[in-house]
Design a protein around this motif. Sequence first.
Motif, PDB file in Angstrom:
ATOM      1  N   VAL A 143      26.219  68.031  30.850  1.00  0.00           N
ATOM      2  CA  VAL A 143      25.362  68.107  29.661  1.00  0.00           C
ATOM      3  C   VAL A 143      24.985  69.558  29.379  1.00  0.00           C
ATOM      4  O   VAL A 143      25.005  70.006  28.225  1.00  0.00           O
ATOM      5  N   GLU A 144      24.651  70.323  30.426  1.00  0.00           N
ATOM      6  CA  GLU A 144      24.301  71.733  30.229  1.00  0.00           C
ATOM      7  C   GLU A 144      25.471  72.512  29.640  1.00  0.00           C
ATOM      8  O   GLU A 144      25.278  73.358  28.757  1.00  0.00           O
ATOM      9  N   ASP A 145      26.693  72.230  30.121  1.00  0.00           N
ATOM     10  CA  ASP A 145      27.875  72.908  29.579  1.00  0.00           C
ATOM     11  C   ASP A 145      28.060  72.564  28.098  1.00  0.00           C
ATOM     12  O   ASP A 145      28.371  73.433  27.287  1.00  0.00           O
ATOM     13  N   ARG A 146      27.875  71.289  27.755  1.00  0.00           N
ATOM     14  CA  ARG A 146      28.022  70.887  26.352  1.00  0.00           C
ATOM     15  C   ARG A 146      26.973  71.565  25.484  1.00  0.00           C
ATOM     16  O   ARG A 146      27.272  72.020  24.388  1.00  0.00           O
ATOM     17  N   VAL A 147      25.747  71.611  25.988  1.00  0.00           N
ATOM     18  CA  VAL A 147      24.668  72.247  25.226  1.00  0.00           C
ATOM     19  C   VAL A 147      24.988  73.717  25.009  1.00  0.00           C
ATOM     20  O   VAL A 147      24.791  74.254  23.917  1.00  0.00           O
ATOM     21  N   GLU A 148      25.493  74.387  26.025  1.00  0.00           N
ATOM     22  CA  GLU A 148      25.839  75.803  25.906  1.00  0.00           C
ATOM     23  C   GLU A 148      26.944  75.992  24.866  1.00  0.00           C
ATOM     24  O   GLU A 148      26.898  76.905  24.051  1.00  0.00           O
ATOM     25  N   GLY A 149      27.944  75.106  24.887  1.00  0.00           N
ATOM     26  CA  GLY A 149      29.015  75.185  23.894  1.00  0.00           C
ATOM     27  C   GLY A 149      28.495  74.993  22.480  1.00  0.00           C
ATOM     28  O   GLY A 149      28.878  75.718  21.560  1.00  0.00           O
ATOM     29  N   VAL A 150      27.608  74.029  22.310  1.00  0.00           N
ATOM     30  CA  VAL A 150      27.021  73.792  20.988  1.00  0.00           C
ATOM     31  C   VAL A 150      26.186  74.995  20.564  1.00  0.00           C
ATOM     32  O   VAL A 150      26.226  75.417  19.400  1.00  0.00           O
ATOM     33  N   ARG A 151      25.445  75.562  21.508  1.00  0.00           N
ATOM     34  CA  ARG A 151      24.615  76.732  21.198  1.00  0.00           C
ATOM     35  C   ARG A 151      25.496  77.901  20.752  1.00  0.00           C
ATOM     36  O   ARG A 151      25.178  78.592  19.778  1.00  0.00           O
ATOM     37  N   GLU A 152      26.608  78.122  21.443  1.00  0.00           N
ATOM     38  CA  GLU A 152      27.500  79.226  21.066  1.00  0.00           C
ATOM     39  C   GLU A 152      28.093  78.993  19.686  1.00  0.00           C
ATOM     40  O   GLU A 152      28.171  79.913  18.874  1.00  0.00           O
ATOM     41  N   ARG A 153      28.504  77.756  19.409  1.00  0.00           N
ATOM     42  CA  ARG A 153      29.059  77.468  18.080  1.00  0.00           C
ATOM     43  C   ARG A 153      28.006  77.636  17.006  1.00  0.00           C
ATOM     44  O   ARG A 153      28.273  78.161  15.924  1.00  0.00           O
ATOM     45  N   ALA A 154      26.790  77.185  17.296  1.00  0.00           N
ATOM     46  CA  ALA A 154      25.708  77.307  16.306  1.00  0.00           C
ATOM     47  C   ALA A 154      25.386  78.769  16.052  1.00  0.00           C
ATOM     48  O   ALA A 154      25.165  79.173  14.910  1.00  0.00           O
ATOM     49  N   THR A 155      25.374  79.581  17.108  1.00  0.00           N
ATOM     50  CA  THR A 155      25.094  81.010  16.946  1.00  0.00           C
ATOM     51  C   THR A 155      26.189  81.663  16.114  1.00  0.00           C
ATOM     52  O   THR A 155      25.903  82.450  15.208  1.00  0.00           O
ATOM     53  N   GLY A 156      27.448  81.328  16.408  1.00  0.00           N
ATOM     54  CA  GLY A 156      28.555  81.877  15.626  1.00  0.00           C
ATOM     55  C   GLY A 156      28.475  81.459  14.172  1.00  0.00           C
ATOM     56  O   GLY A 156      28.675  82.264  13.268  1.00  0.00           O
ATOM     57  N   THR A 157      28.144  80.209  13.946  1.00  0.00           N
ATOM     58  CA  THR A 157      28.011  79.716  12.579  1.00  0.00           C
ATOM     59  C   THR A 157      26.862  80.424  11.873  1.00  0.00           C
ATOM     60  O   THR A 157      26.976  80.819  10.715  1.00  0.00           O
TER      61      THR A 157
END
Length: 138
Positions: A70-84
């Motif tokens: 779950v932490e890995d998924r959250v980090e991935g979502v956070r990175e995508r959101a930051t890039g967006t």
Amino acid sequence: MSDENDKKPENDPQLAAKIKGSARQIWLAGLGAYTKAEEDTGRFFDRLVQEGEQLENKTRGVVEKQMRSVEDRVEGVRERATGTWDRLEHLFDERVSGALRRLGIHRREDIEALEQRINALEAELSALRDSSNRDEEE
């Protein structure tokens, strides 16, 4: 009539002794069952605790693995959101700059570049005046 009284079960001493003996055996069996149940309960409780510890150890590993996932998924979502967000911010800046240019309002970089050109032109003009003044004096 006394013969009839002697034949009644309440007056039979052997029957009373048998009943008393049976009652005692039932009592002792009950005490034995209680003691056995108490011993078995302790062992049963210990076994339940042991099984609970084993289950906890098994599930702890699974839970920790799920937490990492779950932490890995959250980090991935956070990175995508930051890039967006960064792309949206850049796009917004470009659109605002374009709208300001169309309205005749220039960006700070454009104004600074113009100031540098003006300074350079003023320096050239000053140099030309100085050279023109020297030529007239001669």
